[in-house]
Write an enzyme that holds these catalytic residues in place. Sequence first.
Site, PDB file in Angstrom:
ATOM      1  N   ASP A 256       7.812  -6.217  28.898  1.00 52.87           N
ATOM      2  CA  ASP A 256       8.487  -5.421  29.918  1.00 52.87           C
ATOM      3  C   ASP A 256       8.264  -3.930  29.661  1.00 52.87           C
ATOM      4  O   ASP A 256       8.642  -3.421  28.609  1.00 52.87           O
ATOM      5  CB  ASP A 256       9.982  -5.735  29.889  1.00 52.87           C
ATOM      6  CG  ASP A 256      10.728  -5.173  31.093  1.00 52.87           C
ATOM      7  OD1 ASP A 256      10.142  -4.338  31.813  1.00 52.87           O
ATOM      8  OD2 ASP A 256      11.882  -5.577  31.307  1.00 52.87           O
TER       9      ASP A 256
ATOM     10  N   HIS B 208       9.765  -1.529  31.215  1.00 56.12           N
ATOM     11  CA  HIS B 208      10.937  -0.768  31.650  1.00 56.12           C
ATOM     12  C   HIS B 208      11.819  -0.396  30.459  1.00 56.12           C
ATOM     13  O   HIS B 208      12.990  -0.802  30.358  1.00 56.12           O
ATOM     14  CB  HIS B 208      11.743  -1.577  32.676  1.00 56.12           C
ATOM     15  CG  HIS B 208      10.985  -1.865  33.918  1.00 56.12           C
ATOM     16  ND1 HIS B 208      10.144  -2.953  34.036  1.00 56.12           N
ATOM     17  CD2 HIS B 208      10.918  -1.211  35.097  1.00 56.12           C
ATOM     18  CE1 HIS B 208       9.608  -2.953  35.244  1.00 56.12           C
ATOM     19  NE2 HIS B 208      10.058  -1.903  35.909  1.00 56.12           N
TER      20      HIS B 208
ATOM     21  N   CYS C  11       5.756   1.627  36.179  1.00 58.23           N
ATOM     22  CA  CYS C  11       5.735   0.340  35.482  1.00 58.23           C
ATOM     23  C   CYS C  11       4.446  -0.442  35.727  1.00 58.23           C
ATOM     24  O   CYS C  11       3.930  -1.109  34.825  1.00 58.23           O
ATOM     25  CB  CYS C  11       6.951  -0.495  35.867  1.00 58.23           C
ATOM     26  SG  CYS C  11       7.148  -0.771  37.638  1.00 58.23           S
TER      27      CYS C  11
END
Length: 476
Positions: free
Chosen positions: A357, A359, A129
């Site tokens: 994000d 993820h 990430c």
Amino acid sequence: MDLNASCDDGTEYSEEAASFEFVSVPAQVPPDPCNCRDHAAERVDRTNVKSKLMSAWNNVRYGGWSIKSKPRLSKTSPVFLLGRAYLLSPAGERESFRRAFSSLFWLTYRRSFPKLEGSSLTSDCGWGCMLRSGQMLLAQGLMRHLLPTDWTWPATHRHQTTDDLTIHDLSNGSQFHHANGTSSRDAIRPNRKSLGSVVDSESENEKTHRRVVSWFGDTPDTPFGLHQLVKLGEASGKRAGDWYGPSIVAHILRKAVAASELQSLTVYVAQDCTVYKEDVLRLCQAGASEARLGLSGWKSVIILVPVRLGGDNLNPAYIECVKKLLSLRCCIGIIGGKPKHSLFFVGFQDERLIYLDPHYCQSTVDVSVDNFPLESFHCKFARKMPFSRMDPSCTIGFYAKNRRDFDTLCTEVSVALTSSTEKYPIFTFADGCGQDERDEEDQVTPDRTTHLSSPTVTQRHGRASKRSSLDEFVLL
């Protein structure tokens, strides 16, 4: 990692459910102890089952669920997005914000890419990430460098936002009513191909956008793809599957740009929370080789400043300063997040940060084909989190196109840094150099192996001993 961390983009990803592999393991007959081949086959089967289970788990955790939701943005407070302020109550401003946000690069977990060198990994789910957040920051700098100011991806023009912040797709013939009673109907013929995938009708800016996207493809031959970043991280003791910090990622990005064919851009990483102007100027002055390529006497620069905004938690005294920095046009974002959960911060509204994000696990896109789809590299919905949840370790990014921009950057950022109520600023600008001349030998060139150097810091009263700025921070 947060199980609910996947970014909502308003689309049902039904193909994700179809990609699940439900593994049924039949009862195993104990092999003959004397038969080595049975033992080897059993180990292979066990490895394959484990790999399939991990693949299915990653699909569920990072890509198996998609929840439709409206963006939780207030229409009464301004939204700041990388140096621009938007008030979402007027329809025009609302559309401008949506197009600007949807044009930002969204680089997420991917699966089924070629194996990373020295490992059997074909996905970065659960560990990549921070590298993805670094890619997003670099991509924003490249957008500023190669595309016109405030350019937006034309595919975002095929949607429209209503008063309740719901996004409607105009390419499917949908109709909805505005607050003034007028209706809107699709004026664009439905296109079976991916939005933004028809290259024969693309403008030069769209072709540039597609080319930049291709630089981040997950193959070993792309300059800023995951394979290249992992390879460059080996010099700092990292390997595929490790977790990377924001400071190490800053140095990896510096090396990646220096090793690429992009001769008109350089990256400077601050040392111990100090930007040494003379070092930046020396990096930006085009040498003889660049002059032969027709470049002017200045390279554009991305300045990365690794900082730590507190001890275990964010020091509230620095929140106002972070807001001021994200309000500057020269700011290209912040690599940060929550502890062990990286996010890419691009703006704020009131007391909440706006972020992209990484993820979310998506299938790898083959960027070598001419008309590869672009939708998975952009996100439609903004997400927010309180400043109080921000991890104090982060890297702040800035971009200066020319010498005048750099001088303006130094002035504006210095003013923003004084907005903190804390005695010591987040970082500072200093005249002079922070490196020995011999450290220039460690600068990365396209045909040399990159090594991270330990810069020597110039103090007011002389040289100090060498110390690495990779993992150490000045605690504020």
